[in-house]
Write an enzyme that holds these catalytic residues in place. Structure first.
Site, PDB file in Angstrom:
ATOM      1  N   HIS A  17       1.587  -0.619  -0.862  1.00 50.79           N
ATOM      2  CA  HIS A  17       3.005  -0.266  -1.041  1.00 50.79           C
ATOM      3  C   HIS A  17       3.525   0.488   0.186  1.00 50.79           C
ATOM      4  O   HIS A  17       4.615   0.208   0.692  1.00 50.79           O
ATOM      5  CB  HIS A  17       3.185   0.649  -2.252  1.00 50.79           C
ATOM      6  CG  HIS A  17       2.881   0.026  -3.586  1.00 50.79           C
ATOM      7  ND1 HIS A  17       2.075   0.634  -4.518  1.00 50.79           N
ATOM      8  CD2 HIS A  17       3.299  -1.143  -4.152  1.00 50.79           C
ATOM      9  CE1 HIS A  17       2.009  -0.119  -5.608  1.00 50.79           C
ATOM     10  NE2 HIS A  17       2.728  -1.215  -5.408  1.00 50.79           N
ATOM     11  N   LYS A  41       6.126  -1.564 -20.337  1.00 57.87           N
ATOM     12  CA  LYS A  41       4.680  -1.628 -20.083  1.00 57.87           C
ATOM     13  C   LYS A  41       4.015  -0.284 -20.344  1.00 57.87           C
ATOM     14  O   LYS A  41       4.629   0.767 -20.230  1.00 57.87           O
ATOM     15  CB  LYS A  41       4.425  -2.034 -18.635  1.00 57.87           C
ATOM     16  CG  LYS A  41       4.820  -3.452 -18.327  1.00 57.87           C
ATOM     17  CD  LYS A  41       4.369  -3.824 -16.924  1.00 57.87           C
ATOM     18  CE  LYS A  41       5.043  -5.084 -16.437  1.00 57.87           C
ATOM     19  NZ  LYS A  41       4.891  -5.287 -15.001  1.00 57.87           N
ATOM     20  N   ARG A  90       1.887 -10.953  -1.366  1.00 53.39           N
ATOM     21  CA  ARG A  90       0.461 -10.908  -1.034  1.00 53.39           C
ATOM     22  C   ARG A  90      -0.105 -12.297  -0.810  1.00 53.39           C
ATOM     23  O   ARG A  90      -0.923 -12.520   0.070  1.00 53.39           O
ATOM     24  CB  ARG A  90      -0.324 -10.205  -2.144  1.00 53.39           C
ATOM     25  CG  ARG A  90      -0.113  -8.725  -2.177  1.00 53.39           C
ATOM     26  CD  ARG A  90      -0.652  -8.132  -3.422  1.00 53.39           C
ATOM     27  NE  ARG A  90       0.088  -8.614  -4.574  1.00 53.39           N
ATOM     28  CZ  ARG A  90       0.180  -7.997  -5.729  1.00 53.39           C
ATOM     29  NH1 ARG A  90      -0.449  -6.871  -5.916  1.00 53.39           N
ATOM     30  NH2 ARG A  90       0.881  -8.492  -6.720  1.00 53.39           N
ATOM     31  N   SER A 127      -2.007  -2.289  -7.976  1.00 50.07           N
ATOM     32  CA  SER A 127      -2.256  -1.060  -8.755  1.00 50.07           C
ATOM     33  C   SER A 127      -3.105  -1.358  -9.985  1.00 50.07           C
ATOM     34  O   SER A 127      -3.989  -0.574 -10.351  1.00 50.07           O
ATOM     35  CB  SER A 127      -0.933  -0.430  -9.190  1.00 50.07           C
ATOM     36  OG  SER A 127      -0.171  -0.053  -8.086  1.00 50.07           O
TER      37      SER A 127
END
Ligand code: PNS
Length: 165
Positions: A17, A41, A90, A127
């Protein structure tokens, strides 16, 4: 003033990040790192904890500030006069969903999404994976700022002791 937002859950912030925020800060006059705090979440860290860790992690970037937001990202953009959303990509596996969100956001407001390729050393970093590996005792200390790693280890230990009582 060219202003961009780097949105995310940041539960917790990783070196990946920070790499994206750093690079965004070199492309835009001002970057707002926006922590999504919608309740959907199950998070390890509270919104305030995630924001605090990001503020500490980004303190050396002069044109970066950290904020939280609820609701739609496009509403946050409109409230803060932001026209660019910066997202790290990514791998191809990120692309489908990110493209869908970029197109949805563009349909909702006058915003463009700018994709920044993740630096190769962080291409596997997420994460969620960091939390999973750390839960089972794996060494993730090189993937997070040192103080975030300490808080992660402490939080997981708290969780472990709560679940065993
Ligand atoms: O780090 P994440 O979990 O990939 O971040 C996702 C986030 C917070 C950027 C995304 O879920 C989001 O923008 N949420 C705000 C609600 C919203 O605007 N949803 C519509 C997206 S098209």
């Amino acid at each position: 003033m060219r202003r961009a937002v780097c949105p995310g859950s940041f539960d917790p912030v990783t070196n990946g990040h920070i790499d994206i925020v750093n690079r965004a800060s070199q492309l835009f006059d001002e970057v707002v790192v926006a922590v999504g705090v919608n309740k959907s979440k199950n998070r390890l860290f509270s919104p305030d904890e995630r924001i605090d860790m990001l503020r500490e992690a980004c303190r050396d970037f002069e044109n970066v500030r950290v904020d939280g937001f609820t609701g739609l990202l496009t509403d946050f953009c409109a409230q803060h006069a932001i026209r660019a959303i910066v997202k790290g990509l990514r791998a191809v596996s990120d692309f489908d969903y990110e493209l869908q969100m970029a197109q949805m956001n563009a349909s909702l407001a006058d915003v463009e999404t700018v994709f920044v390729p993740t630096s190769p050393e962080y291409s596997f970093l997420a994460s969620s994976l960091v939390k999973e590996v750390a839960t089972y005792g794996g060494d993730v200390s090189g993937l997070l700022p040192g103080f975030v790693h300490e808080r992660l280890v402490a939080r997981l230990a708290e969780r472990e002791s709560q679940s065993s009582t």
